[in-house]
Write a protein that holds these residues in place. Structure first.
Motif, PDB file in Angstrom:
ATOM      1  N   ALA A   2       0.848  -1.185   0.000  1.00 47.87           N
ATOM      2  CA  ALA A   2       0.000   0.000   0.000  1.00 47.87           C
ATOM      3  C   ALA A   2       0.889   1.243   0.000  1.00 47.87           C
ATOM      4  O   ALA A   2       1.831   1.343   0.793  1.00 47.87           O
ATOM      5  CB  ALA A   2      -0.908   0.007   1.227  1.00 47.87           C
ATOM      6  N   TRP A   3       0.561   2.161  -0.883  1.00 48.48           N
ATOM      7  CA  TRP A   3       1.321   3.400  -1.020  1.00 48.48           C
ATOM      8  C   TRP A   3       0.440   4.571  -0.642  1.00 48.48           C
ATOM      9  O   TRP A   3      -0.767   4.405  -0.420  1.00 48.48           O
ATOM     10  CB  TRP A   3       1.833   3.545  -2.458  1.00 48.48           C
ATOM     11  N   TRP A   4       1.026   5.749  -0.585  1.00 49.75           N
ATOM     12  CA  TRP A   4       0.268   6.945  -0.224  1.00 49.75           C
ATOM     13  C   TRP A   4      -0.950   7.099  -1.136  1.00 49.75           C
ATOM     14  O   TRP A   4      -2.039   7.431  -0.683  1.00 49.75           O
ATOM     15  CB  TRP A   4       1.173   8.177  -0.274  1.00 49.75           C
ATOM     16  N   SER A   5      -0.788   6.843  -2.424  1.00 48.56           N
ATOM     17  CA  SER A   5      -1.904   6.982  -3.369  1.00 48.56           C
ATOM     18  C   SER A   5      -3.058   6.046  -3.020  1.00 48.56           C
ATOM     19  O   SER A   5      -4.226   6.394  -3.238  1.00 48.56           O
ATOM     20  CB  SER A   5      -1.434   6.734  -4.800  1.00 48.56           C
ATOM     21  N   ASP A   6      -2.757   4.878  -2.467  1.00 52.55           N
ATOM     22  CA  ASP A   6      -3.821   3.948  -2.064  1.00 52.55           C
ATOM     23  C   ASP A   6      -4.652   4.532  -0.928  1.00 52.55           C
ATOM     24  O   ASP A   6      -5.883   4.422  -0.934  1.00 52.55           O
ATOM     25  CB  ASP A   6      -3.232   2.600  -1.643  1.00 52.55           C
ATOM     26  N   LEU A   7      -3.984   5.151   0.032  1.00 51.64           N
ATOM     27  CA  LEU A   7      -4.710   5.779   1.136  1.00 51.64           C
ATOM     28  C   LEU A   7      -5.546   6.953   0.618  1.00 51.64           C
ATOM     29  O   LEU A   7      -6.709   7.098   0.983  1.00 51.64           O
ATOM     30  CB  LEU A   7      -3.739   6.247   2.224  1.00 51.64           C
TER      31      LEU A   7
END
Length: 149
Positions: A2-7
């Motif tokens: 999970a990356w920042w874009s996923d959050l």
């Protein structure tokens, strides 16, 4: 992973509040693990891009050596005190834990890492100000809210 874009995609309002806490000042705090397993606390700057959360360090910095050996990392936003006469006005604080992935070196051999998220936590004073509100997000589990008195 999970990356920042996923959050941001999953919980845009929560991600915006977390990012705002990290933006109150230029320098925050990161925790890494030394060779002997003891914790190391270091100041650092954070870069929130559209898709990734990144951090960097000077070439040869101990915190970078720590992350190369053991990529687990925790980040804490810059801290601000609540107004003494109004504790409910405290905007709270944010913490991010994750795995650091090294990227190609920057200028002068500086280290750059993108952070894979394993946990994001936002803590603030509730209304009325007799309890804390703790919101936490984990990949695959989503956002949860708890109150602590």
């Amino acid at each position: 992973m999970a990356w920042w874009s996923d959050l941001v995609d999953e919980q845009p309002e929560f991600a915006a509040r977390v990012r705002a806490r990290f933006a109150v000042r230029k320098h925050g705090t990161m925790a890494t693990l030394r060779r002997d397993g003891a914790p190391r606390i270091s100041g650092t700057e954070f870069e929130f891009g559209a898709d990734q959360l990144r951090l960097g360090s000077m070439a040869g910095a101990l915190k970078a050596q720590d992350l190369r050996r053991d990529p687990r990392v925790s980040l804490h936003c810059p801290t601000e005190d609540a107004p003494p006469d109004d504790p409910a006005a405290w905007d709270g604080d944010a913490k991010i834990s994750g795995i650091a992935h090294e990227e190609p070196p920057g200028e002068n051999g500086s280290h750059r890492f993108r952070i894979e998220l394993t946990e994001v936590v936002l803590t603030r004073v509730g209304d009325p100000p007799d309890h804390l509100v703790i919101e936490s997000w984990h990949p695959g589990r989503g956002l949860r809210r708890r109150e602590r008195r």
